[in-house]
Design an enzyme around this catalytic site. Sequence first.
Site: not given
Ligand code: ACM
Length: 692
Positions: A200, A252, A316
């Site tokens: 991440d 991420h 995201e």
């Molecule tokens: C997530 O909670 N961004 C998958």
Amino acid sequence: MKNITFLFILFYSISGISQSKEMNLMPWPQEVSIGSTQFKIDPNFTINVNKKSTKRIDIATTKFIQRLTGRTGIFFENGFAFNADKIKNASLEISYKRAGKLEINEDESYELKVSPTKISIEATTDIGVIYALETLLQLVDNNETSYFFPEVTIHDFPRFTWRGLMLDVARHFQPVDVIKRNLDAMTSVKMNVLHWHLTDDQGFRIESKKHPKLHQLGSDGLYYTQEKIKEVVEYASDRGIRVVPEVDVPGHATAILTAYPEIGSKDTSYSIERFSGIFHPTLDPTNEKTYEILEDLFGEMAMLFPDQYFHIGGDENEGKHWDENLRIQEFMQKNDLKTNHDLQTYFNIRLEEILAKHGKLVMGWEEIMTDKMPTTALIHSWKGTNEGITQGSSLMKAAKKGHATVLSNGYYIDLMQPASEHYLVDPLTKNNDLTAEEKARILGGEATMWSELVTPLNIDSRLWPRTAAIAERFWSSEEIVDISNMYKRLETISFRLEELGITHIRNRDVILRNITSNQNIEALVKLTKVYEPLKIYTRNKGGVEYKTYSPFTLFADACTADASEAIIFNNLVNKYLSEKKTGFKKEILIMLKDWATNYELFLQIQKSNPILKTLEPLSKNLSEISKSLILILEGESLKYSNYQKIKNQYLELKKPKSDVEFASLKSFKNLIEFFSKQNKCKIELNIPSIQQ
Ligand code: ACM
């Protein structure tokens, strides 16, 4: 202390729930029939397996015997199972057909029979045998003189094939022993998928031999060597658990870009992210080097992770750096990619092709689902609807479009909500318009443990025992929805997890001893039973209060969801207000008096521990409002001014402090309003929440 334990027992007896220690099974089996006799456990207890044991059965039977000794004090003459009928008339006869494969829809069923003279386990696979042994351990009971298994016949199988737990080890690295103990806990409640969120913005946690800069520059030295990864995967396999790795891309990706800025979408340098949230650094899908690095990495990982599925994240990604990059914009125009979502689909399909070469199927967060995405991709549903915790509509949509799908919306255990809320979220609600084929695509669910606020010290208390309630949702019949019965069983299941090294109970005291310099922690323990950590992203709001390397060693980290005395108090108040029995009132008063006097104890330790100063209002407010409520409940002082005073105390109690909130606020409100109405004082506490 004694009083409260007594109240707890009393509460369950008045609520009509059996107090018996027997049958604290979780997940509740599909079919159970109970007899009246018992199989007595003695040192001659033996186990026979019908043919040569697999490693899984060897481990499970040996651990079974050790755990049984731990609970009973009985040291068995035979510490290992016999194989291939080498012993006649064993106490426990295990019969299985073959080693289970670690893939979806494998047979995990078992049949367990306990009679006064014999116990038998029959299963198709060794995974079914493991689960039968876990159920048998949950059945251990005792009377004054001996330990026994109750007579029972259980036929059991899972409702869903995918019963997962996602562990984020990027925001906070979790060492291998944390992973292993949680794998043991997962098996004990029949969970079978570890989804390992390995990368991440805040960390890249896999050793890459081909691109070592990834772990060298992207992890602060906190990563799993390939040897350690193999060890975890094998440990999981030995317990019937699949391991699905996740490399979260193209968003991420700050940690990846810290090592390889040249594959980023912005011409800049990057450094590991120290805060929590959604950030802009994004891989460049138009750069062939991006695919070269990922292909090498995925190739290495494909050798380490035998599972059929490989999670590519995909969540995201706002594509801000894509919007700002002219070259990327030109690429999109040339390739008729109209939106960032189209570009991400182009990227995902490239990854899908790379993974297919290694025999892997793609899994990704729901954002990867677009019209062009092949239906072989498994969709991981995580976003809520506007109504809060309800089923992710993407789950239904995915099933209808032809994708296999797994639900996590509703199972975000990092949000510190009560077990009851997660428990009632069903991957497949009764009222749906899916065909049988579409329903079969809903494979199950995953609890998600995002690690912004957890370290090895407090992670277990964020995972357990609530994950056991979710495990029941994934395994048991949809009819098993009685919340108070779930909580009753969860009590026992919870403390048994300690046997597996889970630290969710003991680390509360470790944290409290630390902040009191090893003085009497009783007053603080009491407060942890009524205060809960702030929920749903209200702790560390905006992700900027704590850095990712902050240790979580505060009072709030000693607190948990489902604060135990608050649950008892809330139940008593509900009962009292609906039934008006003086018995309940008496019990409420016992608890209030306990909270009222706790402040004196708190002050004694506060004097010598400056760190506790910020906690004083928690103790003081609770003491003051409890004293006021005692007066009102005892009917001694019913003037309007008393209600004005208690209203102010209530408003103070309502304010979140030190990252915690009072868990019986609603009960206090209901009691105050009830008595104020009864005494014609007309105090309304329905003031808009200060916090929201
Ligand atoms: C997530 O909670 N961004 C998958």
